[in-house]
Scaffold this motif. Structure first.
Motif, short mmCIF file in Angstrom:
data_model
loop_
_atom_site.label_atom_id
_atom_site.label_comp_id
_atom_site.label_asym_id
_atom_site.label_seq_id
_atom_site.Cartn_x
_atom_site.Cartn_y
_atom_site.Cartn_z
N GLY A 1 0.73 -1.39 -0.01
CA GLY A 1 -0.02 -0.10 0.01
C GLY A 1 0.91 1.17 -0.15
O GLY A 1 0.48 2.17 -0.92
N VAL A 2 2.05 1.45 0.85
CA VAL A 2 2.60 2.45 0.88
C VAL A 2 3.58 2.57 -0.35
O VAL A 2 3.50 3.87 -0.82
CB VAL A 2 3.85 2.22 2.12
CG1 VAL A 2 4.76 3.42 2.11
CG2 VAL A 2 3.23 2.37 3.40
N ALA A 3 4.00 1.44 -0.99
CA ALA A 3 4.69 1.63 -2.26
C ALA A 3 3.91 2.15 -3.43
O ALA A 3 4.34 3.01 -4.10
CB ALA A 3 5.02 0.11 -2.67
N ALA A 4 2.60 1.75 -3.38
CA ALA A 4 1.54 2.35 -4.34
C ALA A 4 1.37 3.97 -4.37
O ALA A 4 1.35 4.42 -5.13
CB ALA A 4 0.15 1.39 -4.50
N CYS A 5 1.13 4.06 -3.07
CA CYS A 5 0.69 5.59 -2.58
C CYS A 5 2.00 6.47 -3.04
O CYS A 5 1.59 7.66 -3.39
CB CYS A 5 0.28 5.72 -1.22
SG CYS A 5 -1.10 4.99 -1.02
N CYS A 6 3.16 6.07 -2.75
CA CYS A 6 4.30 6.97 -2.91
C CYS A 6 4.37 7.12 -4.64
O CYS A 6 4.57 8.00 -4.88
CB CYS A 6 5.64 6.23 -2.36
SG CYS A 6 5.77 6.35 -0.58
N ALA A 7 4.28 5.96 -5.29
CA ALA A 7 4.41 6.06 -6.80
C ALA A 7 3.30 6.93 -7.50
O ALA A 7 3.57 7.83 -8.31
CB ALA A 7 4.16 4.79 -7.48
N LYS A 8 2.00 6.93 -7.10
CA LYS A 8 0.95 7.51 -7.45
C LYS A 8 0.88 8.96 -7.16
O LYS A 8 0.54 9.98 -7.96
CB LYS A 8 -0.42 6.95 -7.25
CG LYS A 8 -0.74 5.63 -7.91
CD LYS A 8 -0.81 5.81 -9.39
CE LYS A 8 -1.19 4.63 -10.28
NZ LYS A 8 -1.43 4.99 -11.84
N THR A 9 1.21 9.43 -5.95
CA THR A 9 1.28 10.73 -5.64
C THR A 9 2.51 11.51 -6.22
O THR A 9 2.24 12.57 -6.76
CB THR A 9 1.66 10.83 -4.16
OG1 THR A 9 0.59 10.14 -3.33
CG2 THR A 9 1.85 12.25 -3.41
#
Length: 317
Positions: A29-37
């Motif tokens: 979840g953290v990996a995906a949020c960092c990438a998308k932001t």
């Protein structure tokens, strides 16, 4: 160094009673949020380009990036990002966790190993994550397509309520699901396949040059940060090139009644045919691809690198 497969099996067994799956969810979840932001402004521009927004119809990638702040303010580049974060955390969590589990299932239960099991596991993980989070992606697309002063929805809750009442109830939230799943299969499959293959080959043939011991388990060799970024970027570029036309069809179907020509985009086949005949290949099926290369390379690079970092922080190696 201990092989990746052996360490994965030992780690999984040891950590079952220590909330291993929760830590895996958090890492994904953290990996995906960092990438998308990081790439949220480029995502907004991509949606405006793909769906031929009338307010930016004759604009290109960079002209939209400069026009949106002037017309809607700098926060206009992040329109729809709130819905994206609500969607992307569970999406990334499910995708990375499902990939690990599908990979183990294919290897232990079906006897499928080697590079092919990464491709299959990645495709299955991507489709699983899409099915679970698709309504939120639908809302995010609708909000991102809006232009200041011409709003149909006032926010996430209003968008949910309006779509449910006016577009067929629950089924309205899954408009465009078929092309999304068909597009996600090669995208996620080739993304995980390319990254995993580059990682395993790099650590096998150039361990001293490309690898380093994991901070949470010195017996496990991982890629250096800059190598992780490079492998993730290459994976994203290859995956996007293969699946992009289906992503265009997906966006147009998701936007539905927002588009003036929505009647011609009722199915994936009709949408692809209509876009091809009306706009052609370069300006239709692959419109916005240059932007996608700019956004998908850093996105996948950050996603895979952050996930590998979080695995160390949460002791998943």
């Amino acid at each position: 160094m201990t092989s990746e497969a052996a360490v994965s099996a030992i780690s999984s067994t040891r950590a079952k009673g220590d909330y291993y799956w929760l830590r895996t969810i958090a890492a994904g979840g953290v990996a995906a949020c960092c990438a998308k932001t990081t790439i949220a402004p480029l995502d907004r521009v991509k949606i405006l380009l793909q769906a031929q927004n009338p307010h930016y119809k004759d604009f290109g990638v960079f002209s939209i990036l400069t026009a949106v702040p002037k017309k809607e303010g700098y926060l206009g580049l992040y329109k729809g990002n709130g819905a994206m974060m609500i969607r992307i955390f569970p999406y990334g969590a499910i995708q990375f966790m499902a990939f690990d589990n599908y990979k183990k299932l294919l290897s232990t239960r079906l006897g499928i190993s080697g590079h092919i099991h990464r491709l299959m596991a990645g495709s299955m993980a991507g489709m699983t994550a899409v099915i679970c989070t698709y309504p939120l992606d639908m809302i995010r697309s609708r909000l991102a397509f809006q232009v200041t002063g011409y709003h149909r929805y006032t926010g996430i809750i209003n968008a949910f309520h309006t779509i449910y009442l006016k577009e067929g109830g629950v089924l309205g939230f899954y408009r465009g699901l078929t092309p999304t799943l068909i597009g996600m299969a090669p995208y996620a499959g080739f993304s995980f396949f390319t990254f995993g293959t580059l990682k395993s080959l790099g650590l096998k043939h150039f361990p001293d040059l490309l690898g380093q011991p994991s901070s949470d388990n010195p017996d496990v060799l991982i890629l250096k940060t800059h190598v992780n970024l490079l492998c993730g970027g290459i994976a994203g570029a290859i995956a996007q090139t293969i699946s992009y036309p289906l992503d265009v069809a997906r966006r147009r179907m998701q936007l539905g009644t927002v588009l003036p020509d929505f009647e011609k985009c009722s199915t994936m086949r009709n949408t692809l045919s209509y876009v091809y005949k009306t706009y052609g290949i370069k300006k239709g099926l692959y419109r916005g691809l240059s932007l996608n290369y700019i956004r998908c390379v850093p996105s996948q690079a950050i996603a895979f690198t952050t996930y590998e970092f979080m695995k160390q922080v949460l002791h998943l190696n």
